[in-house]
Design a protein around this motif. Sequence first.
Motif, PDB file in Angstrom:
ATOM      1  N   GLU A  78       0.773  -1.299   0.014  1.00  0.00           N
ATOM      2  CA  GLU A  78      -0.167   0.188   0.111  1.00  0.00           C
ATOM      3  C   GLU A  78       0.849   1.325  -0.084  1.00  0.00           C
ATOM      4  O   GLU A  78       0.598   2.294  -0.585  1.00  0.00           O
ATOM      5  N   LEU A  79       1.918   1.150   0.776  1.00  0.00           N
ATOM      6  CA  LEU A  79       2.855   2.447   0.904  1.00  0.00           C
ATOM      7  C   LEU A  79       3.455   2.573  -0.409  1.00  0.00           C
ATOM      8  O   LEU A  79       3.577   3.665  -0.968  1.00  0.00           O
ATOM      9  N   GLU A  80       3.977   1.523  -0.974  1.00  0.00           N
ATOM     10  CA  GLU A  80       4.483   1.665  -2.641  1.00  0.00           C
ATOM     11  C   GLU A  80       3.506   2.121  -3.451  1.00  0.00           C
ATOM     12  O   GLU A  80       3.870   3.215  -4.351  1.00  0.00           O
ATOM     13  N   GLU A  81       2.237   1.789  -3.522  1.00  0.00           N
ATOM     14  CA  GLU A  81       1.437   2.543  -4.320  1.00  0.00           C
ATOM     15  C   GLU A  81       1.181   3.820  -4.105  1.00  0.00           C
ATOM     16  O   GLU A  81       1.082   4.795  -4.825  1.00  0.00           O
ATOM     17  N   PHE A  82       1.059   4.227  -2.885  1.00  0.00           N
ATOM     18  CA  PHE A  82       0.911   5.747  -2.601  1.00  0.00           C
ATOM     19  C   PHE A  82       1.920   6.504  -3.087  1.00  0.00           C
ATOM     20  O   PHE A  82       2.004   7.513  -3.465  1.00  0.00           O
ATOM     21  N   ILE A  83       3.365   5.986  -2.717  1.00  0.00           N
ATOM     22  CA  ILE A  83       4.680   6.573  -3.296  1.00  0.00           C
ATOM     23  C   ILE A  83       4.606   6.879  -4.598  1.00  0.00           C
ATOM     24  O   ILE A  83       5.066   7.843  -5.395  1.00  0.00           O
ATOM     25  N   LYS A  84       4.201   5.709  -5.307  1.00  0.00           N
ATOM     26  CA  LYS A  84       4.413   5.781  -6.990  1.00  0.00           C
ATOM     27  C   LYS A  84       3.499   7.067  -7.334  1.00  0.00           C
ATOM     28  O   LYS A  84       3.900   7.528  -8.393  1.00  0.00           O
ATOM     29  N   ILE A  85       2.238   7.321  -6.791  1.00  0.00           N
ATOM     30  CA  ILE A  85       1.463   8.336  -7.238  1.00  0.00           C
ATOM     31  C   ILE A  85       1.995   9.734  -6.877  1.00  0.00           C
ATOM     32  O   ILE A  85       1.946  10.454  -7.933  1.00  0.00           O
ATOM     33  N   ILE A  86       2.748   9.429  -5.389  1.00  0.00           N
ATOM     34  CA  ILE A  86       3.101  10.972  -5.344  1.00  0.00           C
ATOM     35  C   ILE A  86       4.400  11.241  -6.208  1.00  0.00           C
ATOM     36  O   ILE A  86       4.747  12.436  -6.565  1.00  0.00           O
TER      37      ILE A  86
END
Length: 89
Positions: A46-54
């Motif tokens: 989930e954190l990786e997905e968030f960082i990818k978006i940012i």
Amino acid sequence: MAKKTNVGKLASDKTKKAFADEISSLTILTSQEIQALFPKKADRVELEEFIKIIKLDIDDKEKKIKLVENIGRISGTIIKIGKKFISGV
């Protein structure tokens, strides 16, 4: 679910530390904070997905749209990060 062997546990712990070290290099959070906030594999995904978006090379308006589109998949990360940065929560 089968229990991890000692070797499996050591490998898992090493992977978690490597992940935390990498994320720590991208944020103001320490490796220890990353490990505490995101202890499970699902948390880290989930954190990786968030960082990818940012990190997308798009303007903030488009990032907001992406965040809204993916809120169900990244909401836990957003809450954990928010709690970390807002005192008294």
